[in-house]
Design a protein around this motif. Sequence first.
Motif, PDB file in Angstrom:
ATOM      1  N   HIS A   1     -12.342 -14.633  -0.241  1.00 31.79           N
ATOM      2  CA  HIS A   1     -12.651 -13.499   0.622  1.00 31.79           C
ATOM      3  C   HIS A   1     -12.522 -13.898   2.063  1.00 31.79           C
ATOM      4  O   HIS A   1     -12.822 -15.002   2.449  1.00 31.79           O
TER       5      HIS A   1
ATOM      6  N   ALA B   1     -14.328 -12.455   7.780  1.00 31.61           N
ATOM      7  CA  ALA B   1     -14.339 -11.753   9.053  1.00 31.61           C
ATOM      8  C   ALA B   1     -13.697 -10.371   8.970  1.00 31.61           C
ATOM      9  O   ALA B   1     -13.638  -9.651   9.941  1.00 31.61           O
TER      10      ALA B   1
ATOM     11  N   ALA C   1     -14.284  -7.374   7.729  1.00 31.82           N
ATOM     12  CA  ALA C   1     -14.953  -6.106   8.021  1.00 31.82           C
ATOM     13  C   ALA C   1     -15.070  -5.889   9.522  1.00 31.82           C
ATOM     14  O   ALA C   1     -14.777  -4.817  10.035  1.00 31.82           O
TER      15      ALA C   1
ATOM     16  N   PHE D   1     -24.634 -13.230  14.274  1.00 33.43           N
ATOM     17  CA  PHE D   1     -23.708 -14.293  14.697  1.00 33.43           C
ATOM     18  C   PHE D   1     -23.135 -13.909  16.047  1.00 33.43           C
ATOM     19  O   PHE D   1     -23.086 -12.733  16.390  1.00 33.43           O
TER      20      PHE D   1
ATOM     21  N   VAL E   1     -22.263 -10.314  16.168  1.00 29.82           N
ATOM     22  CA  VAL E   1     -21.924  -9.712  14.879  1.00 29.82           C
ATOM     23  C   VAL E   1     -23.200  -9.645  14.071  1.00 29.82           C
ATOM     24  O   VAL E   1     -23.770 -10.680  13.713  1.00 29.82           O
TER      25      VAL E   1
ATOM     26  N   ALA F   1     -24.689  -9.421  10.925  1.00 28.76           N
ATOM     27  CA  ALA F   1     -24.257  -9.555   9.547  1.00 28.76           C
ATOM     28  C   ALA F   1     -25.295  -9.044   8.567  1.00 28.76           C
ATOM     29  O   ALA F   1     -24.961  -8.530   7.514  1.00 28.76           O
TER      30      ALA F   1
ATOM     31  N   GLY G   1     -22.816  -9.145   3.580  1.00 32.66           N
ATOM     32  CA  GLY G   1     -23.908  -9.990   4.058  1.00 32.66           C
ATOM     33  C   GLY G   1     -24.654 -10.720   2.967  1.00 32.66           C
ATOM     34  O   GLY G   1     -25.694 -11.327   3.221  1.00 32.66           O
ATOM     35  N   LYS G   2     -24.109 -10.737   1.776  1.00 38.48           N
ATOM     36  CA  LYS G   2     -24.781 -11.377   0.648  1.00 38.48           C
ATOM     37  C   LYS G   2     -24.936 -12.878   0.897  1.00 38.48           C
ATOM     38  O   LYS G   2     -26.038 -13.429   0.828  1.00 38.48           O
TER      39      LYS G   2
ATOM     40  N   THR H   1     -24.712 -14.424   3.583  1.00 45.12           N
ATOM     41  CA  THR H   1     -25.501 -14.704   4.771  1.00 45.12           C
ATOM     42  C   THR H   1     -26.989 -14.712   4.450  1.00 45.12           C
ATOM     43  O   THR H   1     -27.734 -15.523   4.995  1.00 45.12           O
TER      44      THR H   1
ATOM     45  N   GLN I   1     -19.972 -20.553  -3.254  1.00 45.52           N
ATOM     46  CA  GLN I   1     -18.998 -19.637  -3.802  1.00 45.52           C
ATOM     47  C   GLN I   1     -17.715 -20.326  -4.265  1.00 45.52           C
ATOM     48  O   GLN I   1     -17.184 -20.058  -5.325  1.00 45.52           O
TER      49      GLN I   1
ATOM     50  N   GLU J   1     -21.954 -16.443  -5.616  1.00 44.52           N
ATOM     51  CA  GLU J   1     -20.762 -16.148  -6.404  1.00 44.52           C
ATOM     52  C   GLU J   1     -20.261 -17.390  -7.129  1.00 44.52           C
ATOM     53  O   GLU J   1     -19.155 -17.846  -6.895  1.00 44.52           O
TER      54      GLU J   1
HETATM   55  N1  LIG Z   1     -20.117 -17.910  11.073  1.00 41.89           N
HETATM   56  C1  LIG Z   1     -19.896 -16.590  11.286  1.00 41.89           C
HETATM   57  N2  LIG Z   1     -19.573 -16.143  12.498  1.00 41.89           N
HETATM   58  C2  LIG Z   1     -19.392 -14.829  12.724  1.00 41.89           C
HETATM   59  N3  LIG Z   1     -19.485 -13.885  11.778  1.00 41.89           N
HETATM   60  C3  LIG Z   1     -19.805 -14.267  10.537  1.00 41.89           C
HETATM   61  C4  LIG Z   1     -20.018 -15.648  10.225  1.00 41.89           C
HETATM   62  N4  LIG Z   1     -20.308 -15.729   8.903  1.00 41.89           N
HETATM   63  C5  LIG Z   1     -20.273 -14.454   8.434  1.00 41.89           C
HETATM   64  N5  LIG Z   1     -19.972 -13.582   9.401  1.00 41.89           N
HETATM   65  C6  LIG Z   1     -19.896 -12.126   9.272  1.00 41.89           C
HETATM   66  O1  LIG Z   1     -21.019 -11.673   8.616  1.00 41.89           O
HETATM   67  C7  LIG Z   1     -20.700 -10.629   7.711  1.00 41.89           C
HETATM   68  C8  LIG Z   1     -21.280 -10.931   6.367  1.00 41.89           C
HETATM   69  O2  LIG Z   1     -20.667 -12.084   5.815  1.00 41.89           O
HETATM   70  P1  LIG Z   1     -21.016 -12.686   4.401  1.00 41.89           P
HETATM   71  O3  LIG Z   1     -20.229 -13.917   4.220  1.00 41.89           O
HETATM   72  O4  LIG Z   1     -22.479 -12.790   4.281  1.00 41.89           O
HETATM   73  O5  LIG Z   1     -20.501 -11.574   3.412  1.00 41.89           O
HETATM   74  P2  LIG Z   1     -20.472 -11.582   1.834  1.00 41.89           P
HETATM   75  O6  LIG Z   1     -21.196 -10.394   1.422  1.00 41.89           O
HETATM   76  O7  LIG Z   1     -20.889 -12.869   1.330  1.00 41.89           O
HETATM   77  O8  LIG Z   1     -18.922 -11.353   1.560  1.00 41.89           O
HETATM   78  P3  LIG Z   1     -17.998 -12.069   0.510  1.00 41.89           P
HETATM   79  O9  LIG Z   1     -18.112 -11.281  -0.712  1.00 41.89           O
HETATM   80  O10 LIG Z   1     -16.684 -11.934   1.148  1.00 41.89           O
HETATM   81  O11 LIG Z   1     -18.445 -13.462   0.375  1.00 41.89           O
HETATM   82  C9  LIG Z   1     -19.198 -10.514   7.707  1.00 41.89           C
HETATM   83  O12 LIG Z   1     -18.847  -9.362   8.391  1.00 41.89           O
HETATM   84  C10 LIG Z   1     -18.707 -11.730   8.442  1.00 41.89           C
HETATM   85  O13 LIG Z   1     -17.637 -11.331   9.246  1.00 41.89           O
END
Ligand SMILES: Nc1ncnc2c1ncn2[C@@H]1O[C@H](COP(=O)(O)OP(=O)(O)OP(=O)(O)O)[C@@H](O)[C@H]1O
Lengths: 510, 278, 365, 258, 307
Positions: free
Chosen positions: C8, C11, C13, D21, D28, D30, D53-54, D56, D96, D174
Amino acid sequence: ALAETPADTLVIANTIDDLKVLDPAESFEFSGGDVINNLYDKLIELDPKTLKMGPGLAKSWDVSEDGKTFTFKIDTSRKFASGNPVRAEDVVWSLQRVVKLDKTPSFILTQFGLTKDNVEDTVKKVDDETVSITVDRPYAPSFLYNALTADVASIVDEKLAMENASGDDMGNEWLKTHSAGAGPYTLRAWKPNESVIMEANENYPTVPAMKRVFVRHVPEPATQRLLLERGDIDIARNLTPEDIQAVENNDKLKVEDSPRGRIYYISGNQKMKELATPGVMQAIKYLIDYDGIANSFLKGQVVVNQQFLPIGFLGAIDDKPFKLDVEKAKKMLADAGYPDGFEVELLVRNAQDRLAVAQSVQNTLGQAGIKVNIKPATGSEVLSIYRARKAELTLEVWGPDYPDPNTNASVFAENPDNSDAAQLTGNLSWRNAYAAEATTKMAEDAVVEKDTDKRAKMYEEMQRIGNEKSPFVLMFQYQEQDGMQKNVEGFSTGGAVSSAFYKAVTKTTE
Amino acid sequence: MTDEPLLEVENLRVRFETSRGVTEAVRGVSFQVGRERVGIVGESGSGKSMTGRSILRLIRPPGVATADRLMFSGIDLQALSERRMRAMRGRRIAMVMQDPKYSLNPVMRIGSQLVEALKVHERISKSKARERALQMLADVQIRDPERVLSAYPHELSGGMGQRVMIAMMLIPSPDLLIADEPTSALDVTVQLEVLRILDGLVKDRGMGLIFISHDLRLVSTFCDRVLVMYLGKIVEEIDASRLQDAEHPYTRGLLECLPAIGGSHEPLKVLKRDEAWA
Amino acid sequence: MSVSQGAHDPASAEEEAAIAGTGLLPRIAGRFGKTLFSLFVTLFGLLLVTFAIARLVPLDPALAVVGPRATQAQYEAARKEMGLDQPIPVQFVNYLSDVVRGDFGRSNLTSRPVIDDVRDAFPATLELATLATLLGVLLGVPAGVVSAVNQGRWPDHVLRVVGLLGYSMPVFWLGLIALLIFYGQLGWVGGPGQLDVSYELSYELDVTAYTGSILIDSALSGAWDVFANALTHIALPVFVLGYFSLAYISRMTRSFMLEQLGQEYVTAARVKGVPEGRVIWVHALGNAMVPLITVIALSYAALLEGSVLTETVFAWPGLGLYITQALFAADLNAVLGGTVVIGVAFIVLNLLSDLLYTVVDPRAR
Amino acid sequence: MSGPQSAGNAKIAVSDLSVTFTQGRRPVRAVKGVSFSVKPLESFGLVGESGSGKSTVLRAICGLAPVSGGEIRIDGAAMAEPRDKAFARRVQMVFQDPYGSLHPRHTIDRVLSEPLAIHRFSDREDRIVQALKDVGLDARFRFRLPHQLSGGQRQRVAIARALIVEPEILLLDEPTSALDASIQAEVLNLLTRLREERNLTFVMVSHDLAVIDHMCERLLVMRGGEAVEALERSALADHAVSSDYTRTLLTASEGYVR
Amino acid sequence: MTHSERSGGLKAWLTSDTPASRFQARAINIWFAWRDLLRNPLAVIGIVIIAALILMAVFAPLIATDPPNRQDLAARLLAPGVDGHLLGTDELGRDIWSRIVYGSRVTLQVVALVALTAPIFGLVVGTVAGTLGGWTDRVLMRITDIFLAFPRLILALAFVAALGPGIVNAIFAIALTAWPPYARVARAETLTVRRADYIAAARLQGAGTLRIITGHIMPMCLSSVIIRVTLDMAGIILTAAGLGFLGLGAQPPLAEWGAMISTGRQYLLSHWWVATMPGLAILIVSLGFNLLGDSLRDVLDPRGGQK
Ligand SMILES: Nc1ncnc2c1ncn2[C@@H]1O[C@H](COP(=O)(O)OP(=O)(O)OP(=O)(O)O)[C@@H](O)[C@H]1O
Ligand SMILES: Nc1ncnc2c1ncn2[C@@H]1O[C@H](COP(=O)(O)OP(=O)(O)OP(=O)(O)O)[C@@H](O)[C@H]1O
Ligand SMILES: [Mg+2]
Ligand SMILES: [Mg+2]
């Protein structure tokens, strides 16, 4: 061979990276001398061919009964390159200026007792055509006259210089990079580390044949040779023995040798226990392969000279008491208490020829058990160490400052005060902590000896004493070998006593 | 639609000879594709992508692809000169690459990349080409095609990138499209949109589609026919609708090991690999 | 084994929301401001280090000025005049405040303001470095590309050996040998220095110094014979330095191209039916250009600073030679001034390559 | 929507968590005010599409993300900032991407012995052997480098690494999304078994509802950094969901519908 | 399977895909890189040259025909082959071949010392800056930039001028000027790995910053740094030679190739061999390092597309 040099231009390749100022009151480098000698005339001039004294800006000169006041008749028909006439005021101003500015070469005049305080009275205009100089002791007249042929005594165009003065520098800043003289040439352009261009002075009595002189800085001897062979230059001044050989074998070119005043020597600091032990420095004098060096990698560039006066100077002798004799030296060392030798550092300037000599010396001293560690350093570093009396053995070169034997005697054979506090940093004997007891008095007396023959004898004596006692291993006198086009005539390097002359040079075109 | 298959592949092999030994990525694969949706499934490394690429003759050294027969609507692909083959690529056979993030030139605007796909095959004016590109983007359901046209790949989301990739490959209207996991990088919601586009093309234009995926459930619902690959071989070929009746234990295993919503919470069945399958 | 692409894009979204973002210009301006600040910091550091070295060096500038015969009093006077009697921090502050006013002091090697010396020497270096870099880029980039495309086959081997030879050759030695052959034996090119001596005179007389660069000035003045002669002189050093830069650039090009050629988008371009030439020279090279710009800028900067040896061999009156000589002669003002100029040139080039980078690579904006 | 729950007997209590972030200069957000709690020995799921954001949230629990608001408690206590060794003993995470979570130059042996060294375990040799056995890996894998393992094998190593310090809580990001379906089944089974054997509390992230349904008793649906709804497992099977978004996810996971 | 390595001998042990110990795992990796290297003809040439250099340095007294510093002013500037002087004699009548042979010791010493100091220093600076980020990063990188912006040869010259000429000081000076690029490479590499999950995993394991830098980040930067070092060896040799050429490197009478060229250049027109022979020696050795370094990159560099 892309282009022949223009017929009225003399093109010279030389290393001129030591050129830093062109103010005669300040300049003290070889390249500076080559330029200033042609830009300025002095009261007394040397003949380019014979190197004998003759009239310059002074028509005649005389000395008073008490031997302390010298008078000079000025040739007022002469003009500076600017067109200003040469006046007694210019002469007075120029000489006073040297004393007042008190730059390094000022000692050449101040050693006659001229000081900042008294110079207004001691150097005086008598009338519009006469100038007088009053000295503190009845010096040998030849001593003063010789000193006045030095660059520092050049006569400067007061009006022009003062027009360009800033503050009370008497034009010093401006004159560093401009000329204001009455010599055969004027400065057209000087690009540091690149070139000097001089043009003939139209106001000079006999305008030189070469309308222009172009001195090009070419650091590599091999390059100089190539330029010469291709006809790009008329004279190459820094060829190696191998290049000289090639030039000699080239029928379009020729080589001219002229002895120069510089002396190659090694000195031993008497502060170092081993070197101060009687006999040790003498032994070292037997451990130099004088002939081997002079006949191999310095072939033609030097001649063996074991005295502190260069051949050509008053009082010079041609004695060569030393030659390489390892056995004898070993014995002397054993007698001195060092049968197995010792370890010593040899300070040397980071230049190729000197390093080669140093390596040869290292080799021959090594044969008698003296382990030499070569310590190469840049020129100014060598100087700092040497001046601070911190060197052990030093391989150096000494060039006379003015064409009088005192210039060398005063440093090789005279040491008025051997204490650290004296700070006679310009004196070689002091730098080596050599008290020169046997000769100091003689050197002081010699400068006031009016009888030239007697004076010469005194210098001969000093040199012989030096051979026995001094910590100076005098080895060679430089000889300049200039490669030049066959058609170049009349070029003089100035020999042992002066700098280059361009005014007599001609180029015949076939 | 004609009866003659669009693509015939017989005994396709892909070998990699590296300093650390020889890998046989594809080991004698034969199949036919008509104007239909053919799915290729199999676990990672089973040779799905290599099969797709070797049809386009895009196996890079040290890989070598050979086949007894590689016919595309009557043309022997293996016999074509590199130049003629180039004319086939994109124009007649196109391929949607596995990952849009790496498959778009990062320093070229989307517009240029789309226009380029057209211009290498047709003499067409710039403005015309642009128009077609806009239309194509609209076709793949991009809301603001003008803006996307002047964007760079990194400015697009994964889903948009994937659709751009599809648009780029479809713009010269190829007869056969090889789609290599076109949806694996996408969210489930976007995934379905993309599939709808592909579905439309097969239906409306009569294009042939090879759909490569490891998602058996997806393939079974989307494709007409399914090829199941295992270790470089096709172990089973079956109509998608009849997948539940698949015979090969590998295919069955793949189907059964998936958890299902509302299913039992017993441990999942795991696939037991049999040396004999290879 | 490379780290696999995560399934995935974290960034995506956020990026979807900001496709267009802010304009290019304001971003570059913002970057510029930031870089300008770091430029000043770097410059200050550069001055500090240079100054520290200058004071550490056991060379005595005062002694260098007064010469070997000076008396202790004259020496002390010179030290005082040069401000060397003051505490070192005070000296540094004085120096800084002079530099801020554009005064780098006076060279005691040439007795001229250092600024003037540098103004004379820099164009010569610039000419040489620019032409050499041009040569390096024009030949090195294609060589690197061809090498990468043919990886492991003979064109690659040949080009690599040719390149590596250039990279292994001591420049000063190559320069000497080239001079011996092409000037000494064959007479094809001009000798050391920027002009034949005879042309040097006509340069003095006929050419107006607009820029300080002989080639440009003589062309502007219409002195084509001087121009032609200058070309014959610059040819050899340019060749020698250019070979070196070619070797470096082709090697880096090769490596960047290999990296790019392995990327998926290259295959994607092929899938589209893009001709191989365009795939290599437009797609792959376009991407390889991104890191290459920095490499070229750095190699250009290295030539600007580092041709001391070449300048020595070819008696080329450039900045490297100037600083080296100044160093040997304990001319610390000149060393400081020259170093600062080179440092600034380096920083400016870095800045430029940064800007170019943002132009070439949309991702960096 | 799940309001802040009583942290009384919760193993993990996350209340009103926000994570911001900074990317370049842009903030951002998240995670925007997410709350949930996990009971001891429970398996809790987080679902949502990419970028919701999961991950995160999990990273925030571990102190790997910049928390800008809210609080996280474990067994009712706030945690040290930065997380200390004691935390590492209690909470471990499986990432993941099995390709990115193992150091490419460390052998499996090193991967497993490092945490033992950090926490000064004594009988390291035995523990490593045991850990490998626990995750069903042959001992001959011990001195291999990660690139010599398949994805599933790597994920087992990652699980072994997490379990070797005997934590109480395992955060699973994941753990099977990068794996084939067949291997996914093995890993999921492994996790289920280990949870029972070791009395672990799970928080598991996935974008696959089916996986969450299989593994977790309760779940939280996320979208755009916010919590959409919290559900019991049974609600999924019955399609008894309240938000449209969850419903979309449910239909999508059934495959393509012509 | 498990026992095959015992029966198959060393070769099988080295190619086993199931190493039984840490040592074997490492040995297998090196073995494969080595085999890839040997497959590359250019690399083999490089290895042979470097091996020859090392042998030459070790067995100098056996290989040289004369003591390196024995002067014979009568036999100066002899052409190659004359009087048994393989490559002729120099301006002081020393045997050039023997000096080149002994000079290999100096070259090797320079290479070894610089290669040991500068990259390690650069590696530390780069990884620390990259890992810690923030102010540490800014300060360290600013310092690196300053040293990078400094004209390199001039910086070396200045250091040598400050410390006095001599081979040890030259090595020190070169090392001082050589580290910034390593710091940059290491930092760039650190930035790409520091966000990797395996670093986060190590953190979660309770690993401290020191452990993360030394145990996890440095190994990742190592291969880029090693590749750069091999590629830089030639540059180091050339810089040392350049210092020698300017008279600031090894001091006489120590035989150093750059200094030999420097003294030989004034004989270039008439006695070409004096400068040409050491020049060729430098050329061959740095070519050797370059060939090896270049091939090593192809083999080791993950970006090279292999593996
Ligand atoms: N280090 C970072 N710096 C800036 N933005 C971040 C960072 N890490 C995550 N993000 C942003 O935070 C949001 C959530 O990210 P996250 O990885 O938690 O999603 P996720 O639900 O785990 O998605 P995926 O299924 O792709 O793993 C995203 O929009 C991502 O762009
Ligand atoms: N350059 C290469 N060198 C050696 N082997 C390779 C190379 N490229 C691919 N392979 C091998 O080819 C086999 C098939 O790869 P392919 O990409 O077709 O798999 P896939 O079925 O598409 O898998 P995925 O679902 O992961 O995309 C793999 O086992 C892989 O190891
Ligand atoms: Mg694939
Ligand atoms: Mg995630």
